[in-house]
Structure formats: C-alpha cells, structure tokens
Design a protein around this motif. Structure first.
Motif, PDB file in Angstrom:
ATOM      1  N   ALA A 135      47.875 -15.883  -8.999  1.00  0.00           N
ATOM      2  CA  ALA A 135      48.522 -16.889  -9.856  1.00  0.00           C
ATOM      3  C   ALA A 135      47.510 -17.713 -10.645  1.00  0.00           C
ATOM      4  CB  ALA A 135      49.393 -17.809  -9.001  1.00  0.00           C
ATOM      5  N   ASN A 136      46.227 -17.369 -10.532  1.00  0.00           N
ATOM      6  CA  ASN A 136      45.165 -18.061 -11.277  1.00  0.00           C
ATOM      7  C   ASN A 136      45.105 -19.545 -10.914  1.00  0.00           C
ATOM      8  OD1 ASN A 136      43.008 -18.104 -13.070  1.00  0.00           O
ATOM      9  ND2 ASN A 136      44.283 -18.648 -14.833  1.00  0.00           N
ATOM     10  N   LEU A 143      46.639 -25.550  -6.844  1.00  0.00           N
ATOM     11  CA  LEU A 143      47.915 -24.855  -6.706  1.00  0.00           C
ATOM     12  C   LEU A 143      48.514 -25.114  -5.324  1.00  0.00           C
ATOM     13  CD1 LEU A 143      49.776 -22.576  -8.075  1.00  0.00           C
ATOM     14  CD2 LEU A 143      48.568 -21.020  -6.532  1.00  0.00           C
ATOM     15  N   PHE A 144      47.690 -24.974  -4.288  1.00  0.00           N
ATOM     16  CA  PHE A 144      48.116 -25.173  -2.906  1.00  0.00           C
ATOM     17  C   PHE A 144      47.217 -26.171  -2.202  1.00  0.00           C
ATOM     18  CE2 PHE A 144      49.415 -20.427  -2.742  1.00  0.00           C
ATOM     19  CZ  PHE A 144      50.697 -20.718  -3.189  1.00  0.00           C
ATOM     20  N   LYS A 145      47.787 -26.866  -1.237  1.00  0.00           N
ATOM     21  CA  LYS A 145      47.002 -27.517  -0.195  1.00  0.00           C
ATOM     22  C   LYS A 145      47.436 -26.882   1.118  1.00  0.00           C
ATOM     23  CE  LYS A 145      45.956 -31.829   2.218  1.00  0.00           C
ATOM     24  NZ  LYS A 145      46.228 -33.290   2.324  1.00  0.00           N
ATOM     25  N   LEU A 146      46.498 -26.182   1.759  1.00  0.00           N
ATOM     26  CA  LEU A 146      46.799 -25.443   2.974  1.00  0.00           C
ATOM     27  C   LEU A 146      46.195 -26.147   4.178  1.00  0.00           C
ATOM     28  CD1 LEU A 146      46.004 -21.830   1.670  1.00  0.00           C
ATOM     29  CD2 LEU A 146      48.199 -23.036   1.648  1.00  0.00           C
ATOM     30  N   ILE A 147      46.961 -26.241   5.243  1.00  0.00           N
ATOM     31  CA  ILE A 147      46.503 -26.860   6.484  1.00  0.00           C
ATOM     32  C   ILE A 147      46.039 -25.766   7.436  1.00  0.00           C
ATOM     33  CG2 ILE A 147      47.077 -28.412   8.369  1.00  0.00           C
ATOM     34  CD1 ILE A 147      47.172 -29.678   5.575  1.00  0.00           C
ATOM     35  N   LEU A 186      45.876  -6.937 -12.157  1.00  0.00           N
ATOM     36  CA  LEU A 186      47.071  -7.052 -11.331  1.00  0.00           C
ATOM     37  C   LEU A 186      48.005  -8.150 -11.823  1.00  0.00           C
ATOM     38  CD1 LEU A 186      45.596  -6.657  -7.720  1.00  0.00           C
ATOM     39  CD2 LEU A 186      46.781  -4.953  -9.101  1.00  0.00           C
ATOM     40  N   ARG A 187      47.486  -9.089 -12.577  1.00  0.00           N
ATOM     41  CA  ARG A 187      48.324 -10.204 -13.027  1.00  0.00           C
ATOM     42  C   ARG A 187      49.449  -9.740 -13.948  1.00  0.00           C
ATOM     43  NH1 ARG A 187      43.548 -14.633 -14.223  1.00  0.00           N
ATOM     44  NH2 ARG A 187      42.991 -15.008 -12.041  1.00  0.00           N
ATOM     45  N   SER A 188      49.231  -8.660 -14.675  1.00  0.00           N
ATOM     46  CA  SER A 188      50.300  -8.149 -15.532  1.00  0.00           C
ATOM     47  C   SER A 188      51.458  -7.630 -14.688  1.00  0.00           C
ATOM     48  CB  SER A 188      49.768  -7.049 -16.449  1.00  0.00           C
ATOM     49  OG  SER A 188      49.262  -5.959 -15.686  1.00  0.00           O
ATOM     50  N   GLY A 234      55.434 -18.040  -6.591  1.00  0.00           N
ATOM     51  CA  GLY A 234      56.570 -17.293  -6.064  1.00  0.00           C
ATOM     52  C   GLY A 234      56.568 -15.855  -6.527  1.00  0.00           C
ATOM     53  N   ARG A 235      56.284 -15.634  -7.800  1.00  0.00           N
ATOM     54  CA  ARG A 235      56.224 -14.265  -8.309  1.00  0.00           C
ATOM     55  C   ARG A 235      55.068 -13.493  -7.670  1.00  0.00           C
ATOM     56  NH1 ARG A 235      57.035 -13.867 -14.712  1.00  0.00           N
ATOM     57  NH2 ARG A 235      55.132 -15.105 -14.741  1.00  0.00           N
ATOM     58  N   ALA A 236      53.930 -14.163  -7.480  1.00  0.00           N
ATOM     59  CA  ALA A 236      52.792 -13.491  -6.852  1.00  0.00           C
ATOM     60  C   ALA A 236      53.104 -13.104  -5.408  1.00  0.00           C
ATOM     61  CB  ALA A 236      51.554 -14.397  -6.901  1.00  0.00           C
ATOM     62  N   LEU A 237      53.761 -13.989  -4.669  1.00  0.00           N
ATOM     63  CA  LEU A 237      54.105 -13.689  -3.286  1.00  0.00           C
ATOM     64  C   LEU A 237      55.131 -12.560  -3.216  1.00  0.00           C
ATOM     65  CD1 LEU A 237      53.792 -14.342  -0.308  1.00  0.00           C
ATOM     66  CD2 LEU A 237      55.534 -16.114  -0.556  1.00  0.00           C
ATOM     67  N   ALA A 238      56.087 -12.572  -4.142  1.00  0.00           N
ATOM     68  CA  ALA A 238      57.073 -11.484  -4.176  1.00  0.00           C
ATOM     69  C   ALA A 238      56.381 -10.142  -4.411  1.00  0.00           C
ATOM     70  CB  ALA A 238      58.106 -11.758  -5.259  1.00  0.00           C
TER      71      ALA A 238
END
Length: 319
Positions: free
Chosen positions: A35-36, A167-171, A208-210, A261-265
């Motif tokens: 997702a860059n 983009l994220f904050k991960l614990i 892969l982003r395409s 969401g699209r990247a995870l899908a």
C-alpha cells in the motif's frame, strides 16, 4: 500474474528464519509495503522489532539503512548536508541514510521533535531538501519506525502531524511460551546467527501494486469505511454523547483503510474487499490517529476501546 498468498508465504517463511512468531505483524508489514505506507512499531525492548524490520528488508532484497535516534541527533544526520570541496571551492550535497529503500528509524521517540520532523517531507513527498536542492528518494521507499512505550524514561511523544503519516501503528507483544522456547533452542548458541536471503526485489514489489489496484471495492464498502472514520470525529465533536476525543481520525485514515484493505485482500487471495477485512484493519489504522480527552483518560478508556466501540455501533453492509 503472481499469486498473493504464495508471495506472502515466501516472504514470511524467509523472515521466519530469523524471527519466530509475529506472523500477524509480518503480514501487516507486507500490507504496508504493497500500500506504499509507513509503519510505526511499538513494544517493550527486546521484542525483536529491529531484527524483524532488518530481516524483512533482507528478504525483499532492497537497500536497507538503520538510523538510531538519540537525544543529540541532528536533522542533517538523517537527510544529509552540504560538504565543502576544497579543490573546487564549492559545496556538494552529501546524502544521509534516508536515501535507501527501507529506512529503520530505531527508537524514533528518543529524539526531539526537530529531528522527528526531518522525516516528514521524506515520508509524505518521497523527497528531501539539502542545501536548497530537492532530491528524490529511491523507489520503493518506506520508513519503518520503532518506539518504546511513551511512559518509559527518556522518550518524547511524536507530533500528531507525524503519527498521521504512518499507515499503521502496530503493537508488538511478548511471544508465546512455545515460541520463546524455540528461540532458546535455535539461538541459544553464541555462534548461531540468523541468516535471511533475498527472495523478492524492489522491482517485483512495485509491479505487484498494479495487481492490488485491481481489487474491487463495492460502493457499500467505501461508504462503510467513511462511516467508521467519521464516527470517530463525532466522538470528538460530542454529537453522540460525552466528548471523548480531542480529535478524530483524519482523511488519511479513510485512504489508509481503503488502500490497506485492498492489499490485505490480495495477500489472502481475494478479488474484492469485504467489511470483515476493514474491521480487522481498523484498530491498526486508527489507534494512533485519535486524541483522547482528559475525561476519557480519567475513565481509563483507550484508543483501541473507542475503535471497538465505533466498530460495534456502525452498521455493517451486506456485501
């Protein structure tokens, strides 16, 4: 066409040679790469945050640089500076460690705000300015930052403008008992060191982003994303009861949920984004974008708890 689950497993298996467990964190990092986006990892010392990011860079086969943030670090130590050349009598730019594909900002909250702000242009614009000259950063470019909890001595809270650009904050939590036991068995000997080989490349990642862009998002799911984000702003306005937030999630949160969401899908082999994946990603996307009021903190509420409250109260579309 590359299969998402196959690519994901290839990276996870290679990173797993150095880091035991943390599969969900590795998957989130893969989502951010596709997702860059940049990622902020928070956890106590000794949880392999630095090793995890370094191993991911090795598995991707990209240029990796680590910057150790300290109270005496200067902005020029990050982006670079102008160096005088005695032979020519001119100044030339010296590029700092920010000029890499993957930059690990280690313990980012141990440096004061002026150094943290040096990353803002790089994170948002993928460029830096040295001596009045604008220099583009390599592609792909990611900042993976680690921080210890704010309540630890010698740390500074990150500015809201900077946290919003992650983009994220991960614990990162403690490993399970069996995982910690496996660590002792695998790395108990001093002569053993983890070795991770390159199984992908920056060029492959960009291509892969395409495929990720081809993931379908129904209008109802787009409306659901907007409803979740705007519900946090309602908590800040006090229009749904007691005012619990000083500010809600920004428009970057909507975009982050959509892109991530699209990247995870894609990583899970789906050709569309459903509400379940949006719900799964919402805490990681929004926990660092909410500012709790003193009243909320006095009631021992947390950002995660308020996100859960928003998820519970927002109607889920039938897709």
């Amino acid at each position: 066409m590359i299969n998402g689950p196959t690519w994901s497993k290839k990276i996870r298996d290679e990173v797993g040679k150095a880091v035991i467990g943390q599969d969900s964190i590795v998957e989130r990092l893969q989502v951010a790469l596709l997702a860059n986006g940049h990622v902020l990892l928070e956890g106590m010392p000794g949880l392999a945050k630095t090793l995890l990011v370094r191993s991911l860079g090795s598995a991707l086969g990209v240029q990796f640089e680590r910057i150790q943030f300290t109270p005496d670090l200067l902005p020029s130590d990050v982006v670079g500076t102008m160096i005088f050349q005695p032979k020519t009598g001119t100044f030339s730019p010296h590029q700092g460690p920010i000029f890499a594909n993957m930059v690990l900002a280690d313990e980012i909250n141990r440096a004061p705000a002026k150094v943290q702000s040096a990353l803002l242009e790089a994170m948002q614009e993928r460029q830096v300015t040295i001596g009045g000259q604008t220099k583009p950063l390599p592609r792909p470019f990611f900042v993976m930052a680690t921080q210890n909890p704010i309540e630890q001595e010698g740390t500074y809270p990150l500015p809201e403008a900077q946290t919003d650009r992650f983009l994220f904050k991960l614990i990162v939590g403690y490993p399970k008992a069996e995982e910690e036991s496996a660590m002792m068995q695998r790395w108990g000997q001093v002569t053993q060191q983890p070795s991770v080989a390159a199984v992908s490349s920056g060029e492959e990642l960009l291509s892969l982003r395409s495929e990720v862009d081809g993931i379908h998002v129904a209008p109802a799911v787009q409306a659901y994303i907007l409803a979740l984000v705007r519900a946090t702003r309602a908590l800040a306005e006090g229009s749904v009861g007691k005012r619990l937030l000083n500010y809600g999630a920004s428009p970057r949160a909507s975009l982050a949920l959509y892109q991530a969401g699209r990247a995870l899908a894609w990583l899970r082999g789906q050709d569309y984004l459903g509400p379940a994946l949006v719900q799964e990603l919402a805490p990681d996307v929004m926990r660092h974008r909410l500012g709790l009021t003193y009243e909320a903190e006095a009631e021992e509420l947390t950002a995660e708890g308020l996100v859960a409250q928003v998820l519970e109260k927002t109607p889920v579309p039938a897709v």
